[in-house]
Write a protein that holds these residues in place. Structure first.
Motif, PDB file in Angstrom:
ATOM      1  N   ALA A   1      11.828  -8.921  15.567  1.00  0.00           N
ATOM      2  CA  ALA A   1      12.395  -8.160  16.685  1.00  0.00           C
ATOM      3  C   ALA A   1      11.881  -6.724  16.705  1.00  0.00           C
ATOM      4  N   ILE A   2      11.674  -6.128  15.537  1.00  0.00           N
ATOM      5  CA  ILE A   2      11.147  -4.760  15.484  1.00  0.00           C
ATOM      6  C   ILE A   2       9.742  -4.715  16.088  1.00  0.00           C
ATOM      7  N   GLY A   3       8.916  -5.690  15.764  1.00  0.00           N
ATOM      8  CA  GLY A   3       7.576  -5.743  16.342  1.00  0.00           C
ATOM      9  C   GLY A   3       7.607  -5.874  17.858  1.00  0.00           C
ATOM     10  N   ALA A  51      21.755 -11.575  10.682  1.00  0.00           N
ATOM     11  CA  ALA A  51      20.915 -12.632  11.239  1.00  0.00           C
ATOM     12  C   ALA A  51      19.747 -12.966  10.322  1.00  0.00           C
ATOM     13  N   GLY A  52      19.416 -12.037   9.437  1.00  0.00           N
ATOM     14  CA  GLY A  52      18.335 -12.263   8.494  1.00  0.00           C
ATOM     15  C   GLY A  52      17.177 -11.307   8.695  1.00  0.00           C
ATOM     16  N   LEU A  64      19.799 -13.117  21.034  1.00  0.00           N
ATOM     17  CA  LEU A  64      18.390 -13.520  20.989  1.00  0.00           C
ATOM     18  C   LEU A  64      17.781 -13.257  19.621  1.00  0.00           C
ATOM     19  N   ILE A  65      18.114 -12.112  19.042  1.00  0.00           N
ATOM     20  CA  ILE A  65      17.599 -11.805  17.707  1.00  0.00           C
ATOM     21  C   ILE A  65      18.174 -12.788  16.690  1.00  0.00           C
ATOM     22  N   GLU A  68      12.220 -14.699  24.887  1.00  0.00           N
ATOM     23  CA  GLU A  68      13.078 -13.988  25.821  1.00  0.00           C
ATOM     24  C   GLU A  68      13.297 -12.530  25.433  1.00  0.00           C
ATOM     25  N   MET A  69      12.982 -12.164  24.195  1.00  0.00           N
ATOM     26  CA  MET A  69      13.263 -10.800  23.719  1.00  0.00           C
ATOM     27  C   MET A  69      12.596  -9.703  24.544  1.00  0.00           C
ATOM     28  N   PRO A  70      11.292  -9.785  24.846  1.00  0.00           N
ATOM     29  CA  PRO A  70      10.689  -8.668  25.583  1.00  0.00           C
ATOM     30  C   PRO A  70      11.373  -8.397  26.926  1.00  0.00           C
ATOM     31  N   PHE A  71      11.620  -9.437  27.697  1.00  0.00           N
ATOM     32  CA  PHE A  71      12.275  -9.274  28.996  1.00  0.00           C
ATOM     33  C   PHE A  71      13.638  -8.612  28.822  1.00  0.00           C
TER      34      PHE A  71
END
Length: 113
Positions: free
Chosen positions: A95-97, A87-88, A50-51, A58-61
């Protein structure tokens, strides 16, 4: 996912019943319950995908699910840090946020807020 955790119900079953059924029965049923990988490992792989794909919806779930499946907060952050180089930077920064919010919510739930 462990047997103690119920398979999530698709949030789009009302408009796309077949996609909802495939999500619930095939993805979270058959695929996530296959014996070849632990739920924790499946979550780690899913988070990385996902990242890498910048799939922010979809990341939070899946980050929350990863914590439920045994991934530690430190492992989640380390995964994101590692992916920054593959991934960049923008996907890792985003993703950190998202992870920050998920971890804050998990901590609040733990405290009963």
């Amino acid at each position: 996912m462990t047997d103690a955790q119920a398979a999530p119900k698709s949030p789009f079953s009302d408009i796309a019943p077949a996609l909802g059924r495939y999500t619930d029965e095939v993805l979270f049923g058959d695929v996530w319950k296959r014996p070849g990988l632990s739920p924790r490992d499946r979550s780690l792989i899913t988070i990385a995908c996902l990242i890498s794909g910048y799939r922010t919806n979809e990341m939070p779930f899946h980050m929350k699910r990863a914590l439920e499946n045994g991934l530690t907060p430190d492992e989640l952050i380390e995964t994101i840090t590692h992916l920054a180089f593959y991934a960049g930077w923008p996907p890792a920064s985003t993703a950190i946020g998202i992870a920050r919010k998920v971890l804050e919510q998990a901590e609040a739930e733990k405290k009963g807020e």
